[in-house]
Motif scaffolding. Structure first.
Motif, short mmCIF file in Angstrom:
data_model
loop_
_atom_site.label_atom_id
_atom_site.label_comp_id
_atom_site.label_asym_id
_atom_site.label_seq_id
_atom_site.Cartn_x
_atom_site.Cartn_y
_atom_site.Cartn_z
N ALA A 139 -6.94 10.53 -22.57
CA ALA A 139 -8.11 9.95 -21.90
C ALA A 139 -7.72 8.90 -20.87
N SER A 140 -6.58 8.27 -21.08
CA SER A 140 -6.15 7.19 -20.18
C SER A 140 -5.33 7.69 -19.01
N GLN A 141 -5.33 9.03 -18.83
CA GLN A 141 -4.52 9.62 -17.75
C GLN A 141 -4.83 8.95 -16.42
N ALA A 142 -3.80 8.46 -15.74
CA ALA A 142 -3.96 7.84 -14.41
C ALA A 142 -3.50 8.83 -13.36
N LYS A 143 -4.44 9.44 -12.66
CA LYS A 143 -4.11 10.53 -11.74
C LYS A 143 -3.33 10.08 -10.51
N ASP A 144 -3.45 8.83 -10.15
CA ASP A 144 -2.83 8.40 -8.90
C ASP A 144 -1.44 7.82 -9.07
N ILE A 145 -0.90 7.84 -10.31
CA ILE A 145 0.44 7.31 -10.52
C ILE A 145 1.45 8.25 -9.89
N LYS A 146 2.37 7.73 -9.10
CA LYS A 146 3.40 8.53 -8.47
C LYS A 146 4.76 7.90 -8.72
N VAL A 147 5.78 8.73 -8.71
CA VAL A 147 7.14 8.24 -8.83
C VAL A 147 7.70 8.08 -7.41
N LEU A 148 8.07 6.85 -7.04
CA LEU A 148 8.55 6.59 -5.69
C LEU A 148 10.01 6.17 -5.74
N ALA A 149 10.85 6.92 -5.08
CA ALA A 149 12.27 6.61 -5.02
C ALA A 149 12.58 5.91 -3.70
N VAL A 150 13.32 4.81 -3.76
CA VAL A 150 13.69 4.06 -2.56
C VAL A 150 15.17 3.71 -2.63
N THR A 151 15.73 3.32 -1.48
CA THR A 151 17.11 2.82 -1.44
C THR A 151 17.09 1.44 -0.82
N VAL A 152 18.11 0.65 -1.10
CA VAL A 152 18.20 -0.71 -0.55
C VAL A 152 19.58 -0.91 0.08
N ASP A 153 19.66 -1.88 1.00
CA ASP A 153 20.94 -2.19 1.63
C ASP A 153 21.67 -3.27 0.83
N ARG A 154 22.75 -3.77 1.37
CA ARG A 154 23.56 -4.75 0.65
C ARG A 154 22.83 -6.07 0.44
N LYS A 155 21.81 -6.32 1.25
CA LYS A 155 21.02 -7.54 1.10
C LYS A 155 19.78 -7.31 0.26
N ASP A 156 19.73 -6.17 -0.43
CA ASP A 156 18.63 -5.81 -1.32
C ASP A 156 17.32 -5.61 -0.56
N ARG A 157 17.41 -5.24 0.70
CA ARG A 157 16.23 -4.90 1.50
C ARG A 157 16.01 -3.40 1.45
N GLU A 158 14.74 -3.00 1.32
CA GLU A 158 14.44 -1.57 1.26
C GLU A 158 14.74 -0.91 2.61
N ASN A 159 15.41 0.24 2.54
CA ASN A 159 15.66 1.02 3.74
C ASN A 159 14.45 1.87 4.10
#
Length: 256
Positions: free
Chosen positions: A73-93
């Motif tokens: 019943a608690s199914q959240a339809k809009d949940i998505k798995v998002l994969a990201v990468t970061v640089d050496r300064k921990d900033r998202e690419n």
């Protein structure tokens, strides 16, 4: 064996054959058979596509017997798995999805290892409070942006946040990766209307459950400068609205 049972149940409930599901996942039919027999298990990226296709969380696919106990019943339809990468300064690419990579992206978009293989870059002028991805256009449906233009989009977590009339890159289980002007009718009929700015392309609808990722267009990069002699113009918002009304009228007529 819960995962194998759930895949078989959801596929048959949707009226799909093993071949149908294999085509949507970009796999051989024998691999679907192996999943359903418990002889093999999907990778995370494939699980994410299955999750979006059947509107069920990955956790529920793996741990909950859907056929026996029904959907949570608690199914959240809009949940998505998002994969990201970061640089050496921990900033998202900003990961770049080229034309040739778009088919592979459908299977790998949730896999961090796959996303790491994509070209990565930064644009300092973009706001730092969002996650961005870049997609290379392959057609002329969104003139004056020409094929080869790179559209940079900000990640949209929930479908309800799509604003009618804005342009988005949609990663879908049925249409692949598309860039369109979107009109949000999810509350009304569970669908989005996708419209091209090039009036030679007809608008069409897309079920919300077929959407895997949404990226709101924020910037573009192109090596082609606009030609003032080019008389091909994108449709105006008034023309787009008229096309939408015509389309909805046609749909109502066909239902009668």
């Amino acid at each position: 064996m819960i995962l194998a049972k759930n895949i078989r149940f959801l596929r048959t409930q949707a009226g799909m054959t093993q071949t149908d599901l294999a085509d949507k996942l970009g796999l051989q039919r024998t691999m679907i058979s192996a999943y359903e027999d418990g002889r093999s298990e999907p990778k995370l990226a494939t699980l994410a596509v299955i999750s979006g296709l059947f509107i069920v969380s990955i956790d529920e696919l793996i741990n909950h017997d859907i056929e026996q106990f029904g959907r949570r019943a608690s199914q959240a339809k809009d949940i998505k798995v998002l994969a990201v990468t970061v640089d050496r300064k921990d900033r998202e690419n900003i990961s770049m999805v080229g034309q040739k990579a778009s088919a592979g992206y459908l299977n790998g978009f949730a896999d961090p290892e796959y996303v790491e293989t994509l070209p990565q870059f930064h644009l300092p002028t973009l706001a730092s409070n969002a996650t961005y991805r870049a997609f290379e256009l392959s057609g002329d449906s969104m003139l004056p942006l020409v094929p080869g233009t790179i559209v940079i989009g900000a990640y949209v977590e929930q479908l309800k946040d799509i604003k009618s009339g804005k342009t988005y890159v949609l990663v879908t289980a049925t249409e692949g990766v598309v860039y369109k002007r979107v009109f949000n009718y999810l509350e009304e009929n569970g669908k989005l209307f996708l419209v091209s700015d090039n009036e030679h392309y007809k608008p069409y609808d897309l079920r919300g459950e077929d959407v895997l990722e949404v990226w709101e267009a924020k910037a573009f990069i192109s090596t082609d400068f606009p030609n003032p002699k080019d008389k091909t113009k994108p449709a105006t918002l008034d023309e787009i609205s008229a096309m939408i009304l015509d389309l909805k009228s046609e749909i109502l007529r066909l239902r009668k």
